[in-house]
Design an enzyme around this catalytic site. Structure first.
Site, PDB file in Angstrom:
ATOM      1  CB  CYS A   1      -4.669 -20.067  19.525  1.00  0.00           C
ATOM      2  SG  CYS A   1      -2.943 -19.612  19.307  1.00  0.00           S
TER       3      CYS A   1
ATOM      4  CD  GLU B   1      -3.693 -17.191  22.797  1.00  0.00           C
ATOM      5  OE1 GLU B   1      -3.527 -18.438  22.747  1.00  0.00           O
ATOM      6  OE2 GLU B   1      -3.699 -16.460  21.804  1.00  0.00           O
TER       7      GLU B   1
END
Length: 462
Positions: A261, A227
Site C-alpha cells: 500500500c 487502512e
C-alpha cells in the site's frame, strides 16, 4: 467449502483448508467475550510481559514463519525475514511504552479531581490482507491486546498457513485461551464476523472491502479503523541527489514485488532532471533479480495470483495504447508462476489506468512536471492519501512541501515505511483512523472522563 492456498512461484496448491460457518464465527465470538471478562482484569504489566514473550517467539521461529510467508504469497525470503523481525519489534515497543500510553491523564478543573482513563472496548475483529501476512496482523493485535481487548482474525484466503502460525505464536507465548483466535473462510465469513457480537473492527484491504465493512459496522454502531491502500507520489526535485534517489525509487517501487500500500506508485519528476533520473531509474531496475523467492539473491518475486498479474498487464497495456512509452519490462515472465517484468513507463497522463488507479505490482509511471508548485498539485491529484516521499537536498524545502501533501505520512529523502513509533494511516480514500504509536493503541479503548467533586464541601453548606 474447501479453500486452497497456491504457491505463486510455481502455481501449485500447497495446502487446503475447510472454511468455517457463520455458526462457528458466532461460537468463537462468544468464547472471545468470555475470555475478555478475565483478560481485561489482568494487570497491564503482566500483559506487557506476555508481549515480550511473543516477541521472543517471533524471533525464535523467524525462519519458519518467513518460509511460510514466501511460499504462500511469493515475497522474497529476505524481505519475509525482515517482516518477522518487525513483528518482534512492535511487541517490544508496546511492552515498553503501553504503561505510559494508557496511564490516566489528570486534567485540572474546579473539581476535587478530574482525569481521563483509557479502558478496553472488548472483542475486536480484524480482517487482514495477504501482502504482509504477519506484520499487518501484529500491528493491529499487539496494541489492541496490550490495551486489554481480545482479538479475532479473519485473514486472507491466500495466507491461511500464516494465520494458523500467528494463532499458535500467541499460544506459545502463554496468552490465555481465546484471547486471540482466528476464523477461516472467504468474504462471507468476514461479513459474519463483522455482524456478530463484536465491539469494533480493524481492516486493511481494498477500498471496496473497506466500504462494505464500514457499511456493516455502522449498521451495528461498531467502531472501525480502515487502512485501504494508496497511490503514493515519489516527488523528485531538481536539487535531489539523483544517484541516491534513483536507487531508492527502485527499492520503494519493487519492495514486495510492488505489492504494498505504501510503495511509491507515481514518480513525479521536475523536467530539468527528468532525463537523468529516468536513465538511472532504468539502470537500477535492470539490476534487480527476478526469480525464486526462496533464493536469498532474489529481489523481485512473483505476483500473488495470476489474476493480479493480469490486472497489472491490463494497466500497462492501457498506458501503451494511450501513448505511454515502455522503457523497460512490460511483459509477463516466461516461467512457471505468476511473474511479471519490472516495468517503467514514461509519457503518461491521467487518462491512463497506470496513473489513476492503485498499481499493485512492479510497474512505475514517470510523470514530468515543470516546477515545485506543479509537483505538489500532481502529488495531491489522487483519490488516495496514504504516503508520499519528497527528494531534495534542501531539508527545509522538503519540510515545507511535506506540509502541503495530502497524506497520512510523508518522508523527506527516505522511502515510506510504517514504524511502531509513528501513527500509520491515511486520508481521503486511503482510510479512517490510525494504527501504531500512542494514537494506535487508543483507537480501541473507551476514552473515559471521570470527574470527582468533594462531598465534604456540599455537607458543610448543608
Amino acid at each position: 467449502m474447501q479453500i486452497d492456498t497456491v504457491n505463486p512461484a510455481t502455481g501449485k496448491v500447497i495446502a487446503s483448508y475447510e472454511a468455517e460457518s457463520s455458526e462457528d464465527v458466532g461460537r468463537k465470538v462468544r468464547l472471545g467475550r468470555e475470555a475478555y471478562a478475565e483478560w481485561k482484569k489482568v494487570d497491564l504489566g503482566e500483559r506487557a510481559e506476555l508481549m515480550r514473550r511473543l516477541g521472543r517467539v517471533m524471533r525464535k521461529n523467524r525462519e519458519d514463519y518467513a518460509r511460510t510467508v514466501t511460499e504462500e504469497m511469493g515475497k522474497p525470503v529476505r524481505q519475509s525475514l525482515a517482516e518477522i523481525e518487525k513483528c518482534a519489534w512492535v511487541c517490544d515497543y508496546y511492552a515498553e511504552h503501553a504503561e505510559v500510553f494508557l496511564r490516566d491523564q489528570i486534567v485540572p478543573t474546579e473539581f476535587r479531581k478530574s482525569f481521563v482513563s483509557f479502558e478496553p472496548l472488548g472483542v475486536i475483529a480484524s480482517i487482514m490482507p495477504w501482502n504482509f501476512p504477519f506484520w499487518q496482523v501484529m500491528r493491529f493485535a499487539v496494541p489492541a491486546l496490550t490495551a486489554g481487548n481480545v482479538g479475532i482474525l479473519k485473514h486472507s484466503s491466500v495466507c491461511l498457513g500464516s494465520s494458523l502460525k500467528i494463532e499458535q505464536a500467541f499460544h506459545d507465548a502463554g496468552f490465555p485461551e481465546n484471547v486471540f483466535q482466528i476464523v477461516i473462510g472467504d468474504y462471507r465469513v468476514g461479513e459474519a464476523l463483522v455482524q456478530a457480537d463484536i465491539d469494533a473492527v480493524s481492516v486493511t484491504g481494498s477500498l471496496n472491502t473497506g466500504r462494505r465493512v464500514a457499511e456493516l459496522a455502522s449498521a451495528g454502531m461498531k467502531k472501525f479503523v480502515l487502512e485501504l491502500g494508496g497511490s503514493d507520489p515519489f516527488v523528485v526535485l531538481e536539487d535531489a541527489d539523483l544517484n541516491q534517489t534513483a536507487h531508492m525509487a527502485t527499492q520503494s517501487r519493487l519492495l514486495n514485488t510492488g505489492q504494498s500500500c505504501i510503495a511509491a506508485k507515481r514518480f513525479i519528476v521536475v523536467r530539468s532532471v527528468a532525463e537523468k533520473f529516468t536513465k538511472l531509474f532504468v539502470e537500477n531496475t535492470e539490476a534487480e533479480v527476478v526469480g525464486d523467492p526462496l533464493d536469498p539473491k532474489t529481489t523481485v518475486g512473483p505476483l500473488v495470483r495470476d489474476s493480479q498479474r493480469q490486472a497489472l498487464a491490463k494497466q500497462v497495456e492501457d498506458a501503451r495504447a494511450k501513448g505511454g512509452k515502455v522503457l523497460i519490462g512490460g511483459n509477463p515472465v516466461k516461467r512457471d508462476g505468476f511473474f511479471y517484468e519490472p516495468t517503467i513507463v514514461s509519457n503518461v497522463g491521467h487518462e491512463m489506468d497506470l496513473v489513476r488507479e492503485e498499481v499493485f505490482g512492479p510497474a512505475a509511471p514517470i510523470i514530468v512536471v515543470e516546477n515545485e508548485e506543479q509537483a505538489v498539485r500532481e502529488a495531491n491529484n489522487s483519490e488516495f492519501g496514504l504516503g508520499a516521499s519528497i527528494w531534495t537536498n534542501n531539508i527545509e524545502r522538503g519540510i515545507k512541501i511535506a506540509r502541503q501533501i495530502e497524506s497520512g505520512l510523508v518522508s523527506v529523502n527516505e522511502m515510506v515505511r510504517s514504524d511502531p513509533r509513528l501513527p500509520f494511516g491515511g486520508v481521503k480514500k486511503s482510510g479512517i483512523g490510525r494504527e501504531l504509536s500512542e494514537f494506535g493503541i487508543r483507537e480501541f479503548v473507551n476514552i473515559k472522563s471521570v470527574v470527582v467533586k468533594d462531598i465534604q464541601s456540599r455537607l458543610l453548606v448543608e
